[in-house]
Design a protein around this motif. Structure first.
Motif, PDB file in Angstrom:
ATOM      1  N   GLN A 120       0.816  -1.214   0.000  1.00  0.00           N
ATOM      2  CA  GLN A 120       0.000   0.000   0.000  1.00  0.00           C
ATOM      3  C   GLN A 120       0.850   1.265   0.000  1.00  0.00           C
ATOM      4  OE1 GLN A 120      -2.082  -1.029   3.593  1.00  0.00           O
ATOM      5  NE2 GLN A 120      -3.982  -1.472   2.507  1.00  0.00           N
ATOM      6  N   ASN A 121       0.556   2.142  -0.934  1.00  0.00           N
ATOM      7  CA  ASN A 121       1.102   3.501  -0.952  1.00  0.00           C
ATOM      8  C   ASN A 121      -0.030   4.409  -1.397  1.00  0.00           C
ATOM      9  OD1 ASN A 121       3.660   1.660  -1.837  1.00  0.00           O
ATOM     10  ND2 ASN A 121       4.340   3.433  -0.658  1.00  0.00           N
ATOM     11  N   VAL A 170     -15.780   1.102 -14.678  1.00  0.00           N
ATOM     12  CA  VAL A 170     -14.359   0.955 -14.372  1.00  0.00           C
ATOM     13  C   VAL A 170     -14.165   0.013 -13.193  1.00  0.00           C
ATOM     14  CG1 VAL A 170     -12.312   2.154 -13.502  1.00  0.00           C
ATOM     15  CG2 VAL A 170     -13.677   3.170 -15.325  1.00  0.00           C
ATOM     16  N   LEU A 171     -13.252  -0.917 -13.370  1.00  0.00           N
ATOM     17  CA  LEU A 171     -12.804  -1.764 -12.276  1.00  0.00           C
ATOM     18  C   LEU A 171     -11.572  -1.120 -11.664  1.00  0.00           C
ATOM     19  CD1 LEU A 171     -13.085  -4.517 -10.789  1.00  0.00           C
ATOM     20  CD2 LEU A 171     -11.500  -5.449 -12.489  1.00  0.00           C
ATOM     21  N   GLU A 172     -11.622  -0.861 -10.367  1.00  0.00           N
ATOM     22  CA  GLU A 172     -10.471  -0.318  -9.655  1.00  0.00           C
ATOM     23  C   GLU A 172     -10.030  -1.334  -8.614  1.00  0.00           C
ATOM     24  OE1 GLU A 172      -8.940   3.415  -6.879  1.00  0.00           O
ATOM     25  OE2 GLU A 172     -11.071   3.228  -7.319  1.00  0.00           O
ATOM     26  N   VAL A 173      -8.769  -1.693  -8.653  1.00  0.00           N
ATOM     27  CA  VAL A 173      -8.209  -2.655  -7.704  1.00  0.00           C
ATOM     28  C   VAL A 173      -7.379  -1.901  -6.674  1.00  0.00           C
ATOM     29  CG1 VAL A 173      -6.610  -4.587  -7.417  1.00  0.00           C
ATOM     30  CG2 VAL A 173      -8.191  -4.547  -9.356  1.00  0.00           C
ATOM     31  N   GLY A 174      -7.613  -2.190  -5.398  1.00  0.00           N
ATOM     32  CA  GLY A 174      -6.856  -1.544  -4.336  1.00  0.00           C
ATOM     33  C   GLY A 174      -7.147  -0.063  -4.213  1.00  0.00           C
ATOM     34  N   PRO A 175      -8.421   0.334  -4.038  1.00  0.00           N
ATOM     35  CA  PRO A 175      -8.754   1.761  -3.971  1.00  0.00           C
ATOM     36  C   PRO A 175      -8.226   2.463  -2.735  1.00  0.00           C
ATOM     37  CG  PRO A 175     -10.657   0.432  -3.409  1.00  0.00           C
ATOM     38  CD  PRO A 175      -9.609  -0.521  -3.918  1.00  0.00           C
ATOM     39  N   GLY A 176      -7.883   1.704  -1.697  1.00  0.00           N
ATOM     40  CA  GLY A 176      -7.332   2.330  -0.502  1.00  0.00           C
ATOM     41  C   GLY A 176      -8.316   3.269   0.157  1.00  0.00           C
ATOM     42  N   LEU A 177      -7.894   4.495   0.382  1.00  0.00           N
ATOM     43  CA  LEU A 177      -8.748   5.488   1.025  1.00  0.00           C
ATOM     44  C   LEU A 177      -9.680   6.183   0.049  1.00  0.00           C
ATOM     45  CD1 LEU A 177      -6.111   6.996   3.471  1.00  0.00           C
ATOM     46  CD2 LEU A 177      -8.083   5.577   4.088  1.00  0.00           C
ATOM     47  N   ILE A 207      -9.082  -5.647  -0.737  1.00  0.00           N
ATOM     48  CA  ILE A 207      -8.863  -6.813   0.128  1.00  0.00           C
ATOM     49  C   ILE A 207      -8.888  -6.450   1.610  1.00  0.00           C
ATOM     50  CG2 ILE A 207      -6.334  -6.620   0.167  1.00  0.00           C
ATOM     51  CD1 ILE A 207      -6.233  -9.678  -0.102  1.00  0.00           C
ATOM     52  N   ASP A 208      -8.579  -5.200   1.950  1.00  0.00           N
ATOM     53  CA  ASP A 208      -8.529  -4.760   3.336  1.00  0.00           C
ATOM     54  C   ASP A 208      -9.949  -4.466   3.829  1.00  0.00           C
ATOM     55  OD1 ASP A 208      -8.405  -2.969   5.635  1.00  0.00           O
ATOM     56  OD2 ASP A 208      -6.269  -2.778   5.215  1.00  0.00           O
ATOM     57  N   PRO A 209     -10.443  -5.197   4.843  1.00  0.00           N
ATOM     58  CA  PRO A 209     -11.833  -5.014   5.268  1.00  0.00           C
ATOM     59  C   PRO A 209     -12.125  -3.631   5.841  1.00  0.00           C
ATOM     60  CG  PRO A 209     -10.649  -6.451   6.799  1.00  0.00           C
ATOM     61  CD  PRO A 209      -9.756  -6.265   5.611  1.00  0.00           C
ATOM     62  N   VAL A 210     -11.161  -3.028   6.497  1.00  0.00           N
ATOM     63  CA  VAL A 210     -11.370  -1.694   7.066  1.00  0.00           C
ATOM     64  C   VAL A 210     -11.522  -0.662   5.952  1.00  0.00           C
ATOM     65  CG1 VAL A 210     -10.346   0.130   8.470  1.00  0.00           C
ATOM     66  CG2 VAL A 210     -10.153  -2.257   9.199  1.00  0.00           C
ATOM     67  N   LEU A 211     -10.646  -0.719   4.955  1.00  0.00           N
ATOM     68  CA  LEU A 211     -10.714   0.226   3.843  1.00  0.00           C
ATOM     69  C   LEU A 211     -11.967  -0.011   3.004  1.00  0.00           C
ATOM     70  CD1 LEU A 211      -6.963   0.175   2.727  1.00  0.00           C
ATOM     71  CD2 LEU A 211      -8.141   1.947   4.053  1.00  0.00           C
ATOM     72  N   ALA A 212     -12.306  -1.284   2.771  1.00  0.00           N
ATOM     73  CA  ALA A 212     -13.497  -1.606   1.987  1.00  0.00           C
ATOM     74  C   ALA A 212     -14.758  -1.098   2.682  1.00  0.00           C
ATOM     75  CB  ALA A 212     -13.590  -3.114   1.771  1.00  0.00           C
ATOM     76  N   VAL A 221     -16.382  -4.297  -3.636  1.00  0.00           N
ATOM     77  CA  VAL A 221     -16.289  -5.753  -3.479  1.00  0.00           C
ATOM     78  C   VAL A 221     -15.082  -6.036  -2.604  1.00  0.00           C
ATOM     79  CG1 VAL A 221     -15.944  -7.958  -4.648  1.00  0.00           C
ATOM     80  CG2 VAL A 221     -17.332  -6.170  -5.733  1.00  0.00           C
ATOM     81  N   ARG A 222     -15.325  -6.643  -1.452  1.00  0.00           N
ATOM     82  CA  ARG A 222     -14.215  -7.002  -0.571  1.00  0.00           C
ATOM     83  C   ARG A 222     -13.681  -8.358  -1.021  1.00  0.00           C
ATOM     84  NH1 ARG A 222     -14.498  -8.827   5.758  1.00  0.00           N
ATOM     85  NH2 ARG A 222     -12.351  -9.595   5.844  1.00  0.00           N
ATOM     86  N   ALA A 223     -12.525  -8.354  -1.656  1.00  0.00           N
ATOM     87  CA  ALA A 223     -11.996  -9.593  -2.225  1.00  0.00           C
ATOM     88  C   ALA A 223     -10.537  -9.399  -2.607  1.00  0.00           C
ATOM     89  CB  ALA A 223     -12.795 -10.009  -3.458  1.00  0.00           C
ATOM     90  N   ASP A 224      -9.878 -10.519  -2.824  1.00  0.00           N
ATOM     91  CA  ASP A 224      -8.535 -10.550  -3.398  1.00  0.00           C
ATOM     92  C   ASP A 224      -8.684 -10.506  -4.908  1.00  0.00           C
ATOM     93  OD1 ASP A 224      -6.022 -11.177  -4.370  1.00  0.00           O
ATOM     94  OD2 ASP A 224      -5.715 -12.897  -3.053  1.00  0.00           O
ATOM     95  N   ALA A 225      -8.099  -9.513  -5.553  1.00  0.00           N
ATOM     96  CA  ALA A 225      -8.254  -9.360  -7.001  1.00  0.00           C
ATOM     97  C   ALA A 225      -7.761 -10.585  -7.762  1.00  0.00           C
ATOM     98  CB  ALA A 225      -7.512  -8.116  -7.486  1.00  0.00           C
TER      99      ALA A 225
END
Length: 285
Positions: free
Chosen positions: A30-31, A54-61, A80-85, A106-110
């Motif tokens: 994460q960055n 659009v599919l965005e993977v790892g949206p973070g904040l 993938i991070d439940p808190v961020l999702a 979607v909370r998941a591993d891409a």
């Protein structure tokens, strides 16, 4: 830019992270992007519009998410991070209330996502700031699993960007270059300095554009072609005759296949394009 424009500023990002007790982790690669101008640049480079999902993977904040929402028909954010999702829909409602309903999280591993895991219309584009440690496998997996994706614009480590976009004969041309070119026309789409991230990484980043194309015409399957690619670059200093010996059974058999494909056995894998690898796989049958 500020909250009034619907984008996150550096202060907003640090506040959100503090509220959630989140600090970016190296384990998840994460960055977070602090600079609103950078996410706007990514959206422009992606050339997406109101007809795109659009599919965005790892949206973070949510920095890039908020830049996408006003421009496109919908965003499917895979986190993938439940808190961020869990927080992302709230962030969209706070900063972009007029378009927050365009977001699905979607909370998941891409790496485990298929079409059946995604809600609504099939995504037409992948736009993402990808974790450095999984960028290549994620892109290849999604291009394979989601044929509806016709465009990709990703921000990755500069070295990864160079490898993905490399051409035959380049020192950095290798497995990612060939496999990406099976699916798409690939090019570098710009450079991004490290100062726009939190935490500041030790490397610069690059933008890579992939526009889907038809794979090479061949009777060999993708798996068969990729097996040849993997074998050829496993020992990239060796000639193809030697590098493909284990794959073919013997060096003599490898030479026979190469000559049938019209390829000089003394060449190395880095000198071939994806069509050449397809010919080799086809002639091995």
């Amino acid at each position: 830019m500020t909250r009034e424009t619907g984008l996150l500023g550096a202060g907003d990002i640090r506040r959100l992270a503090g509220e959630l007790g989140v600090r970016p982790t190296k384990k998840l690669g994460q960055n977070f992007v602090l600079d609103a101008g950078t996410v706007q640049r990514i959206v422009r480079a992606a050339a997406v519009g109101s007809d795109d999902v659009v599919l965005e993977v790892g949206p973070g904040l949510g920095s890039l998410t908020l830049a996408l929402l006003p421009v496109v028909g919908g965003v499917i954010a895979v986190e993938i991070d439940p808190v961020l999702a869990g927080r992302l829909p709230e962030t969209a409602a706070e900063f972009a209330p007029a378009v927050a309903d365009r977001l699905a999280v979607v909370r998941a591993d891409a790496m485990a996502v298929g079409r059946e895991d995604l809600p609504g219309p099939a995504p037409t584009a992948l736009v993402a700031n990808l974790p450095y440690n999984v960028a290549v496998p994620v892109v290849l997996h999604l291009l394979e699993e989601l044929p509806s994706l016709d465009r990709v614009l990703i921000m990755v480590q500069a070295e990864v960007a160079e490898r993905l976009a490399a051409r035959p004969g380049s020192k950095v041309y290798g497995v990612p270059s060939v496999k990406a070119s099976w699916y798409a026309q690939v090019r570098r789409a710009g450079s991004v300095g490290r100062a726009v991230f939190w935490p500041v990484p030790n490397v610069d980043s690059g933008l890579v554009s992939l526009v889907r194309r038809e794979p090479p015409q061949t009777s060999a399957s993708r798996r068969e072609v990729f097996a040849v690619v993997d074998a050829a670059f496993a020992q990239r200093r060796k000639t193809l005759r030697a590098a493909l010996a284990s794959w073919a059974g013997t060096a003599a058999r490898a030479e026979e296949i190469l000559r049938a494909a019209g390829i000089d056995p003394s060449l190395r894998g880095e000198q071939l394009d994806v069509e050449d690898f397809a010919k080799i796989a086809e002639n091995a049958g």
